[in-house]
Design a protein around this motif. Structure first.
Motif, PDB file in Angstrom:
ATOM      1  N   THR A 104      33.086  56.732  54.194  1.00 14.76           N
ATOM      2  CA  THR A 104      32.966  55.314  53.645  1.00 14.76           C
ATOM      3  C   THR A 104      32.647  54.284  54.505  1.00 14.76           C
ATOM      4  O   THR A 104      32.860  54.466  55.606  1.00 14.76           O
ATOM      5  CB  THR A 104      34.157  55.012  52.703  1.00 14.76           C
ATOM      6  N   CYS A 120      27.913  59.314  55.319  1.00 10.66           N
ATOM      7  CA  CYS A 120      27.681  57.977  54.849  1.00 10.66           C
ATOM      8  C   CYS A 120      26.180  57.933  54.647  1.00 10.66           C
ATOM      9  O   CYS A 120      25.540  57.780  55.798  1.00 10.66           O
ATOM     10  CB  CYS A 120      28.451  56.722  55.401  1.00 10.66           C
ATOM     11  N   ALA A 122      25.481  54.508  50.042  1.00 11.81           N
ATOM     12  CA  ALA A 122      26.661  53.603  50.218  1.00 11.81           C
ATOM     13  C   ALA A 122      26.367  52.004  50.560  1.00 11.81           C
ATOM     14  O   ALA A 122      27.243  51.336  50.570  1.00 11.81           O
ATOM     15  CB  ALA A 122      27.573  54.150  51.237  1.00 11.81           C
TER      16      ALA A 122
END
Length: 275
Positions: free
Chosen positions: A11, A84, A115
């Protein structure tokens, strides 16, 4: 539950927390097949507007469109499960106003599933970065040698050789960080400046031609794999010569076809005999 279902994507907060710790590894990807190969090994996949030059044979990134970025961004997200994914906002899709930037960044996030977005520029883009971040859009900055400004910069030259230029780029880095970007790409700057920026800002710095002093590194995959036949920048290390391997395979295939060695019996459907 399958092993693939257990994989969790890295993340934005996890990347941001890597400041001063294990360096972040990032490579560009533009297609499902390449994303699948890179995904298990790198922390971040960047769908860069470099695809204009690498995939489309353009002279620069300036002709890349938002629709092109969305199409390739969606492909890379589908082809990955761990890394990511960050997608570039192309030239003229965010410079007009913070509102324009938000509309287009929202499209990218919604239509690709990525993201975060990346945009170029320093202090002049700080207001836009803050506008996006306050509305839930994670932003990766990009300073130093900014390819979208190639005409204004006068070419792809290393930046930060003069004291004045170093001060400006350092100020750009601080402005991007203060505006809320979670990371910033530093491209084509001299090593002492890259080190000073990395020590001066609280966010992760990703170098490309900016030395190992940064918190991470990114390269254009086609450059490091030996796939792109154009100019190879000084800062690129070729880890393979896949382009040469592909050319040799194509030559062998063409020779087999001309000699009728391919397709052979094992590649051919035989007639089914009656029972």
């Amino acid at each position: 539950m399958s092993a693939s279902a257990q994989i969790k994507r890295i993340t934005v907060p996890e990347l941001a927390a890597r400041k001063g710790k294990e360096p972040v590894s990032m490579l560009t990807a533009y297609t499902v097949s390449v994303a699948r190969q890179l995904d298990p090994h790198v922390d971040c996949l960047l769908v860069g507007d470099s695809l204009g030059m690498v995939l489309y044979g353009l002279d620069s990134t300036l002709a890349v469109t938002l629709d092109m970025m969305i199409a390739h961004g969606a492909a890379v997200v589908r082809g990955s499960s761990r890394a990511c994914v960050v997608v570039d906002l192309p030239w003229a899709s965010y410079q007009e106003s913070p509102q324009q930037a938000f509309r287009n960044a929202a499209r990218v996030l919604a239509e690709t599933g990525c993201a975060a977005v990346k945009l170029e520029g320093g202090r002049e883009m700080a207001e836009t970065i803050e506008f996006l971040v306050r509305r839930g859009v994670p932003v990766m900055g990009h300073i130093g040698l900014t390819p979208q400004a190639v005409n204004a910069l006068g070419g792809y030259k290393a930046r930060g050789r003069s004291d004045a230029e170093q001060e400006k780029i350092l100020d750009d880095a601080r402005a991007v960080a203060e505006a809320g970007a979670f990371s910033v790409v530093i491209e084509g700057v001299v090593e002492p400046l890259a080190r000073k920026i990395t020590e001066s800002v609280p966010i992760v710095t990703i170098g490309i031609g900016a030395s190992a002093a940064c918190d991470g590194q990114v390269l254009v995959s086609d450059d490091m794999f030996g796939l792109f036949s154009g100019f190879t920048p000084k800062f690129v290390k070729r880890y393979a010569e896949i382009g040469q391997t592909m050319a040799e395979a194509a030559r062998a295939y063409a020779e087999d076809v001309r000699a009728r060695r391919f397709p052979a019996a094992e590649h051919t459907f035989a007639e089914r005999k009656p029972a």
